[in-house]
Design an enzyme around this catalytic site. Structure first.
Site, short mmCIF file in Angstrom:
data_model
loop_
_atom_site.label_atom_id
_atom_site.label_comp_id
_atom_site.label_asym_id
_atom_site.label_seq_id
_atom_site.Cartn_x
_atom_site.Cartn_y
_atom_site.Cartn_z
CG HIS A 106 -5.92 -15.21 -6.37
ND1 HIS A 106 -5.34 -15.85 -7.46
CD2 HIS A 106 -7.18 -14.91 -6.76
CE1 HIS A 106 -6.21 -15.89 -8.45
NE2 HIS A 106 -7.33 -15.33 -8.05
CG ASP A 107 -8.55 -18.56 -6.86
OD1 ASP A 107 -8.96 -17.50 -6.35
OD2 ASP A 107 -8.55 -18.77 -8.09
CG ASP A 154 -1.18 1.65 -3.82
OD1 ASP A 154 0.03 1.52 -4.05
OD2 ASP A 154 -1.63 2.20 -2.79
CG ASP A 163 -1.74 1.19 1.42
OD1 ASP A 163 -1.93 1.91 0.42
OD2 ASP A 163 -2.22 1.42 2.54
CD GLU A 186 -8.57 -20.00 -12.99
OE1 GLU A 186 -8.59 -20.26 -11.79
OE2 GLU A 186 -9.41 -19.25 -13.52
CG ASP A 213 -6.10 2.60 0.20
OD1 ASP A 213 -5.12 1.84 0.37
OD2 ASP A 213 -6.66 2.73 -0.90
CG ASN A 251 -3.40 5.02 -1.51
OD1 ASN A 251 -3.34 3.94 -0.89
ND2 ASN A 251 -4.35 5.29 -2.38
CG ASP A 272 -10.76 -15.55 -14.17
OD1 ASP A 272 -10.07 -15.96 -13.22
OD2 ASP A 272 -12.00 -15.45 -14.12
CG ASP A 275 -6.08 -12.28 -13.88
OD1 ASP A 275 -6.88 -12.88 -14.64
OD2 ASP A 275 -5.72 -12.73 -12.78
O1 ISL Z 1 -13.00 -24.89 -10.67
C1 ISL Z 1 -12.27 -24.64 -9.76
C2 ISL Z 1 -11.37 -25.70 -9.26
O2 ISL Z 1 -11.73 -26.94 -9.84
C3 ISL Z 1 -12.27 -23.31 -9.09
O3 ISL Z 1 -11.19 -23.18 -8.28
C4 ISL Z 1 -12.32 -22.18 -10.11
O4 ISL Z 1 -11.60 -22.51 -11.20
C5 ISL Z 1 -11.77 -20.92 -9.60
O5 ISL Z 1 -12.55 -20.47 -8.56
C6 ISL Z 1 -11.71 -19.88 -10.72
O6 ISL Z 1 -10.91 -18.85 -10.27
C7 ISL Z 1 -10.81 -17.65 -10.98
O7 ISL Z 1 -12.06 -17.11 -11.37
C8 ISL Z 1 -12.92 -16.70 -10.32
C9 ISL Z 1 -12.22 -15.85 -9.27
O8 ISL Z 1 -13.04 -15.73 -8.13
C10 ISL Z 1 -10.89 -16.44 -8.87
O9 ISL Z 1 -10.23 -15.61 -7.95
C11 ISL Z 1 -10.10 -16.64 -10.12
O10 ISL Z 1 -8.78 -17.08 -9.90
C12 ISL Z 1 -14.03 -15.92 -10.97
O11 ISL Z 1 -13.48 -14.92 -11.79
#
Ligand code: ISL
Length: 533
Positions: A330-331, A34, A26, A268, A30, A28, A205, A103
């Protein structure tokens, strides 16, 4: 021996580093990261020794899904900065010899995107079919049984126009209609906009989601579903994902990227190997360079399991396909949270020595582990909609701890998500000064990978080994290396190389020691192999 060609593209040799912009730096005050913050930390990224940055979405967004709900594909979210700040960041990235991937979120926009506002305004709107609208089922209710990835029906009723719209994720993320040529053309223009600005490529994505089966048939029921799994998994996404027409679009993305020279597309894609491999396309009509391979995340940390996973993945690759490996995102749950500190060192060695482009997620290089999020601070919409399943993504999205100053040098104020509890000791500054830290190990492995063609672009073969031990050889020209990783807690035999004799230790997860034919618990070694005399 004849040297092999070494003029391969950067993305085959390179290592990708994922930055989650909300949580990197960060600037700024908040509490949210950023672009200027990222720019200020570029020297860190460059000296870490990675080659490219993939930035999670930075476009204007209401943040219902933290940027994966895009309200303007050609702008910058004010919370993150503006286009001028983006240009400065890109210049700073290139000045350090790094690449920048954005992305691209093609499957859905935000419901706040002007396209959707126009689409939902009336059934006669010129952009009505830029999204996917359907009448109710004959008996009333949603048009089919499809389930959103975040739980509940994938269809949302719009009373004003008397139809449902499709959303594979949140209702705030309506799916775009890629069968509509005008939408396709508009999205190609989005890619051109950023390519013209100089970005080096995109992570795309949920690429396998972008086209749905004609007629929208019900998805088959998954007979293996159990209540500990997400609601989404009640059905097999046969008709809502992985349609042949999506491959043609993926090839169009590639043709556009190639027309700009050496740019890279990362897709992805979550699919079994045989269907996953099709996203490489054919040599004549290639698709994405790197269909993300999440199998290190999806499988147990077990030598026998990973051996099979690696062999099956390698075998599934088409001859023109280049492998890649992802250990965190991040997932996904943090790798150190899954396997602990000692094995996180072994995981670092595996990620950076396997054949294929590695993607390293910010914070994994210092081994951030589990960060329990108090209920009142949960922000992840997936977690909020399906509580109790332990699928919360916030715990992998916590801010980077940089040093021992207040809020870990991430921000001047309380960050949007809590820091890892051990941040006073587990931070970048502390680990930079510690020769035994995970960060130091990452840096030395990245340096080794850069110096050794055998590791970056060399050939690969698994080697027989004891239980708990994963071992393989990498070679390029006359250079041959043995990687031996003990994933267990017992001392095991050091595997015998298939070729040559064991020579110098090039890297170790443990302090230096004299080799004695064994592998200690949690020990991983990269060894030079010498010609047997
Ligand atoms: O299908 C999945 C695993 O078998 C899920 O993890 C899915 O692919 C995943 O959630 C998709 O992720 C991406 O698109 C989402 C977003 O919330 C995630 O952060 C992003 O990485 C919707 O845009």
């Amino acid at each position: 021996m004849q040297r092999q060609r070494t003029d391969c593209p950067w993305w085959q040799r390179g290592v990708i580093y994922q930055i989650y912009p909300r949580s990197f730096q960060d600037s700024n005050g908040d509490g949210v990261g950023d672009l200027a913050g990222i720019e200020a930390r570029l020297d860190y990224v460059a000296t870490l020794g990675v080659d490219a940055i993939w930035l999670s979405p930075v476009f204007p967004s209401p943040m219902a899904d933290f940027g994966y709900d895009v309200a303007d594909y050609c702008g910058i979210e004010p919370m993150f900065g503006d286009l001028a700040a983006f240009d400065r960041l890109l210049a700073g990235v290139h000045a350090r010899g790094l690449k920048l991937l954005l992305d691209f979120v093609p499957n859905h926009s935000s419901d706040q995107h002007p396209w959707f506002a126009e689409s939902r305004a009336s059934r006669d709107s010129a952009k009505r079919d830029w999204y996917i609208w359907r009448d109710p089922a004959p008996g009333g209710g949603p048009p089919n049984n499809w389930i959103s990835d975040f739980g509940g029906s994938a269809w949302e009723w719009d009373a004003a126009t008397g139809q449902y719209y499709l959303h594979a994720f949140l209702k705030e993320q309506p799916d775009l209609n890629w069968r509509k040529p005008a939408l396709r053309a508009a999205m190609m223009d989005v890619l051109r906009f950023w390519l013209d600005r100089g970005v080096d490529g995109f992570r795309i994505d949920v690429l396998w989601h972008i086209v749905k089966a004609e007629g929208f048939p019900d998805n088959p029921v998954n007979v293996d579903w159990t209540p500990d799994r997400t609601e989404r998994d009640r059905l097999i996404q046969r008709h809502s994902t992985d349609q042949p027409e999506a491959h043609a679009i993926s090839a169009d993305f590639r043709a556009l990227a190639d027309s700009y020279g050496e740019r890279v597309l990362v897709g992805e894609i979550f699919l079994p190997n045989d269907r996953h491999a099709r996203w490489f396309g054919t040599p004549e009509r290639p698709q994405v360079h790197l269909p993300f391979n999440f199998q290190l995340i999806e499988n147990r940390w077990n030598a026998a399991v990973l051996r099979r996973v690696i062999a099956d993945y390698e075998a599934s690759l088409p001859t023109h396909g280049w492998p890649n490996w992802v250990f965190g995102s991040h997932d996904a749950p943090r790798i150190a949270a899954r396997i602990g500190d000692a094995q996180a060192r072994v995981a670092a060695m595996l990620l950076l020595t396997l054949r294929g482009t590695p993607t390293l997620y910010q914070g994994d290089e210092i081994g951030i582990g589990d960060v329990p999020i108090p209920p009142e601070r949960v922000r992840d919409p997936q977690d909020l909609r399906q509580p109790g399943l332990g699928i919360g993504r916030d715990r992998s999205r916590t801010p980077m701890p940089w040093d021992g100053s207040p809020f870990a040098g991430f921000s001047a104020v309380e960050p949007w998500l809590p820091l890892n509890a051990d941040w006073p000791t587990r931070n970048v500054a502390a680990q930079s000064d510690d020769p035994d830290s995970l960060l130091t190990l990452y840096r030395s492995l990245l340096t080794l990978r850069r110096a050794q063609d055998a590791l970056s672009i060399g050939k690969f073969a698994l080697v027989d080994a004891d239980e708990d031990v994963l071992a393989f050889e990498r070679w390029h020209g006359d250079d041959r290396l043995l990687v031996a990783l003990n994933l267990g807690t017992q001392r095991r035999r050091l595997p015998l190389p298939a070729h040559g004799a064991i020579g110098a230790v090039l890297a170790s997860t443990l302090p230096p020691r004299v080799l004695d034919g064994s592998l200690a618990p949690d020990e991983g070694l990269v060894l030079r192999l010498e010609e047997a005399r």
